[in-house]
Each structure stands twice: as structure tokens, then as C-alpha cells.
Design a protein around this motif. Structure first.
Motif, mmCIF file in Angstrom:
data_model
loop_
_atom_site.group_PDB
_atom_site.id
_atom_site.type_symbol
_atom_site.label_atom_id
_atom_site.label_comp_id
_atom_site.label_asym_id
_atom_site.label_seq_id
_atom_site.Cartn_x
_atom_site.Cartn_y
_atom_site.Cartn_z
ATOM 1 N N GLU A 133 11.427 -15.177 -22.317
ATOM 2 C CA GLU A 133 12.047 -14.964 -20.997
ATOM 3 C C GLU A 133 12.309 -13.481 -20.766
ATOM 4 O O GLU A 133 12.072 -12.949 -19.683
ATOM 5 C CB GLU A 133 13.402 -15.690 -20.907
ATOM 6 N N ILE A 134 12.834 -12.848 -21.806
ATOM 7 C CA ILE A 134 13.134 -11.411 -21.705
ATOM 8 C C ILE A 134 11.846 -10.630 -21.428
ATOM 9 O O ILE A 134 11.788 -9.784 -20.541
ATOM 10 C CB ILE A 134 13.840 -10.903 -22.984
ATOM 11 N N GLN B 99 9.127 -11.633 -20.064
ATOM 12 C CA GLN B 99 8.623 -11.908 -18.715
ATOM 13 C C GLN B 99 9.394 -11.104 -17.668
ATOM 14 O O GLN B 99 8.809 -10.493 -16.777
ATOM 15 C CB GLN B 99 8.740 -13.400 -18.426
ATOM 16 N N LEU B 100 10.722 -11.105 -17.826
ATOM 17 C CA LEU B 100 11.534 -10.357 -16.877
ATOM 18 C C LEU B 100 11.231 -8.859 -16.975
ATOM 19 O O LEU B 100 11.108 -8.156 -15.967
ATOM 20 C CB LEU B 100 13.032 -10.615 -17.126
ATOM 21 N N ALA C 53 12.097 -18.759 -27.285
ATOM 22 C CA ALA C 53 12.059 -19.012 -25.834
ATOM 23 C C ALA C 53 12.807 -17.910 -25.094
ATOM 24 O O ALA C 53 12.336 -17.387 -24.073
ATOM 25 C CB ALA C 53 12.692 -20.372 -25.538
ATOM 26 N N LEU C 54 13.960 -17.513 -25.635
ATOM 27 C CA LEU C 54 14.742 -16.453 -25.011
ATOM 28 C C LEU C 54 13.949 -15.141 -25.011
ATOM 29 O O LEU C 54 13.903 -14.403 -24.027
ATOM 30 C CB LEU C 54 16.083 -16.285 -25.742
ATOM 31 N N LYS C 55 13.293 -14.887 -26.145
ATOM 32 C CA LYS C 55 12.501 -13.665 -26.262
ATOM 33 C C LYS C 55 11.399 -13.639 -25.194
ATOM 34 O O LYS C 55 11.144 -12.604 -24.566
ATOM 35 C CB LYS C 55 11.873 -13.602 -27.667
ATOM 36 N N TYR D 81 21.198 -10.577 -20.702
ATOM 37 C CA TYR D 81 19.942 -9.820 -20.629
ATOM 38 C C TYR D 81 19.484 -9.558 -19.191
ATOM 39 O O TYR D 81 18.974 -8.507 -18.853
ATOM 40 C CB TYR D 81 18.828 -10.512 -21.444
ATOM 41 N N ARG D 82 19.738 -10.552 -18.330
ATOM 42 C CA ARG D 82 19.249 -10.430 -16.967
ATOM 43 C C ARG D 82 19.865 -9.210 -16.271
ATOM 44 O O ARG D 82 19.174 -8.383 -15.685
ATOM 45 C CB ARG D 82 19.581 -11.724 -16.203
ATOM 46 N N ARG E 5 21.666 -14.336 -23.991
ATOM 47 C CA ARG E 5 21.193 -15.086 -22.820
ATOM 48 C C ARG E 5 22.025 -14.739 -21.584
ATOM 49 O O ARG E 5 21.507 -14.608 -20.482
ATOM 50 C CB ARG E 5 21.266 -16.592 -23.114
#
Ligand code: FA5
Length: 340
Positions: free
Chosen positions: A73-74, A76-77, A69-71, A18-19, A15
Motif C-alpha cells: 500500500e505504501i 502504491q501511494l 500488504a501494508l508495504k 503513513y498516508r 498504518r
């Protein structure tokens, strides 16, 4: 480490990072690579989720949800970045330096006809200017037209398997057996069988034999010429060939007639030529058409006379351009072919 703790630590690390990993990728390729390191088959999050089995059942649901949820988000980014990179590339192309139409273009070298084709056209031009008409004929023909009707005896060595590419496998001497013609003399039979004399015809094309050395190729080219009328003599044959050879090579070409044997002529000869100081090269066979051939095509041998010749187009190209080995003509090396 406790599986729950291990899972939570791993999730926190992904988390946190990744950004930066995805936003730091400047082009599509590195973006895809960064994404694969997170959620690809061997990605960090993927590995982590594989460890879910070890998490006690009462925590599994909650942690699974967090991981998913994290997956998301990744994902989407990643999609957003992919689009942004594509947009930036297009923008750069549209606003970048304009195409410079004054730069020299890439040269496409113009081609030209192969030496054999050029010589063939030249030969046909000379003979048509002498009044010969051009006939076309197939490269595959029957045993009958290639040998039998040209009065080859059944056991003549030229009809042997050794010399000939057969296309059908009937008995070797069968008249309807088809083969790649070994010479263009098939055209004599084809044309004389379908029309009466007088006629003066030339025909050029590929022929095939089991031959292979410096002056023999298994596929080569011949030009056949023949003239049939009431009063035709060997002197006419010599005259036509001399005029032809002098037009082709110039007046200083040396020409030598040697007696020779072909079953379909009587008498027969071969002709060699030599450039002053060069070596003799056999370029053609010729003679007076044999009475047996006239009979075979339905002409009256008492009433007609004719001469015929078959010349090697490749050999003529060799003499004309000083080519030492016939193979060079068929290797298709552009450096060689472009030099003529
Ligand atoms: C014949 O093929 C006879 N049909 C010629 C003929 C026609 C004689 C009409 C009488 C009347 P020969 O096998 O010699 O003859 O071949 C004729 C010419 O083709 C040769 O002089 C030579 O220039 C050329 N030649 C023969 N074999 C090859 C080969 N393997 N590669 C390149 N050229 C060849």
C-alpha cells in the motif's frame, strides 16, 4: 512486551500514519525522505519486519502477510504521489509566468589573443613587409641541428644537461638525441640544408631552457631571422634591426649593440633596448653567419655571406607593455591578461 503485541501495535501505528506522511510531502525530495522513514533500510516498517524472528511460528505467516500488504500500500501511494508531484511541477512551469525575453542576457566577455601572440604577429608582419619569408619548424629537434651543425664545440656549456630538456636518453653528445630546442637557430640549419641561397627567412615559436627568474622563463619564444646572399655585411644587419626596432617601438627607442659571442656567428653581438628613462633590456643576439655553419649545410663559404638574429618575443612584450616579470605572461591570470 509480548512480541506479537509489539508487532501488531507497530503495524497499527504505521498504518495510521503513513498516508499523512506521504501526502503531506510537497515536493519530490521530502516525499522520498518520508518514504525512506517508512520503508527505507532503517525505516519503521523495515525495522518492524526485522523483529519477525521473535514472533512465534504459528502467528508468523499471518502477521507477515499483513506487513507485506501494508508495504505494498505504501509503495502504491508513494508511486502515485511521485507522479502527481511531477505533473504539478510541469503544470506550474507551463502555466507560470512566461519567459521574459526583454531581460538583459548574461554577458560573455569577448576574449582576445595573448600578448605574446599579438607581439609575434606584429613582428612577423614587420619582417614580411621587409621581404622576409616565414618558415615553420618543430619545437622538438635533434642535438645535431640545435648544437653540432651550429658549430657548438662538443663540450660547450649550452649543450649541458643543465640547460636543456632532453627527450631521449642516448649519450649526451649523440647527434640524433632529441631535445626541446633551446633556440630557434635550428631553423637556420633546416632551411639552409634544403635550399640554395639567396634566402631571407623568419620563423617564430617556443623554445625551452632550464632558466627561471624575473626575465628568464623555462619556456619562452624566439623569432629567428636570417638572410644569405652574395654581398651581405654587418651594416645590412644593423640597418634591418634598426628599421625593425623603430617600427616596433617608435623612433624614440634607444638601441645599443654590444659585442658578444655565439659559436655560429662571427662577429657576434647582442642588442639591448630602452624606452626613454626606462631600464635596458637585452632582446636579441645576432651576427654574421659563421663559415663553419655554411660548410655544414653545404654552402660555399667563399661565395656566400649572411646575417642572423634571434630575438626574445617575451622580452619584447615586456618592454612594449611595461611588464616587470616574465612570469606574469604565463600565470594566466585573466585580470592581468585582459589589461593589454
Ligand atoms: C640565442 O638563443 C641565439 N640563438 C640568438 C642568435 C641567433 C644569435 C642568431 C646569433 C645569431 P640568447 O641565448 O642570447 O641567444 O637568446 C636570445 C634572446 O632570447 C635573448 O636576447 C633574450 O631576449 C631571449 N631569452 C633568452 N633566454 C630567455 C629566457 N629564459 N626567457 C625569456 N627570454 C629569453
Amino acid at each position: 512486551m509480548d512480541p506479537v503485541e509489539k508487532f501488531e501495535t507497530g503495524l497499527r501505528a504505521v498504518r495510521a500514519e503513513y498516508r499523512e506522511a506521504l501526502e503531506g510531502a510537497a515536493d519530490e525530495q521530502s516525499l522520498r525522505a518520508a518514504n525512506a522513514r517508512l520503508v527505507g533500510p532503517n525505516g519503521r516498517l523495515t525495522q518492524l519486519m526485522k523483529g519477525m524472528r521473535e514472533v512465534p511460528a504459528d502467528r508468523r505467516r499471518e502477521l507477515g502477510r499483513a506487513a507485506n500488504a501494508l508495504k505494498a500500500e505504501i509503495a502504491q501511494l508513494f508511486e502515485g504521489r511521485l507522479e502527481a508531484i511531477a505533473r504539478a511541477a510541469l503544470e506550474a512551469e507551463l502555466t507560470g509566468p512566461a519567459l521574459d525575453p526583454t531581460l538583459p542576457g548574461r554577458q560573455v566577455p569577448p576574449g582576445h589573443l595573448h600578448a605574446i601572440t599579438r607581439v609575434k604577429h606584429e613582428l612577423l608582419d614587420i619582417f614580411t613587409s621587409l621581404g622576409f619569408e616565414v618558415a615553420d619548424a618543430p619545437e622538438a629537434d635533434t642535438h645535431e641541428r640545435c648544437f653540432d651543425m651550429l658549430a657548438f664545440p662538443p663540450d660547450h656549456p649550452a649543450t649541458d644537461m643543465q640547460d636543456t630538456f632532453f627527450l631521449t636518453h642516448t649519450d649526451e653528445g649523440d647527434p640524433v638525441t632529441t631535445l626541446l630546442r633551446t633556440h630557434t637557430s635550428t631553423v637556420q640549419i633546416r632551411e639552409m640544408s634544403r635550399r640554395p641561397p639567396p634566402l631571407a627567412i623568419v620563423s617564430a615559436g617556443a623554445v625551452f631552457r632550464r632558466d627561471d627568474d624575473r626575465t628568464h622563463s623555462p619556456m619562452f619564444h624566439q623569432l629567428e631571422g636570417f638572410l644569405v646572399d652574395e654581398e651581405v655585411s654587418f651594416t645590412h644587419l644593423q640597418g634591418v634591426l634598426r628599421v625593425f626596432l623603430e617600427r616596433l617601438f617608435g623612433a624614440d627607442i634607444e638601441v645599443r649593440f654590444r659585442p658578444s659571442y655565439f659559436p655560429f656567428v662571427e662577429p657576434g653581438a647582442e642588442v639591448d633596448v630602452r624606452r626613454p628613462g626606462g631600464e635596458w633590456m637585452e632582446i636579441l643576439g645576432c651576427g654574421m653567419i659563421h663559415a663553419q655553419v655554411f660548410e655544414n649545410v653545404g654552402y660555399d663559404p667563399e661565395k656566400v655571406r649572411g646575417f642572423a638574429f634571434g630575438l626574445g618575443i617575451d622580452r619584447i612584450a615586456m618592454v612594449k607593455y611595461g611588464i616587470p616579470n616574465i612570469k606574469l605572461l604565463f600565470d594566466n591570470d585573466v585580470r592581468f591578461l585582459a589589461s593589454f
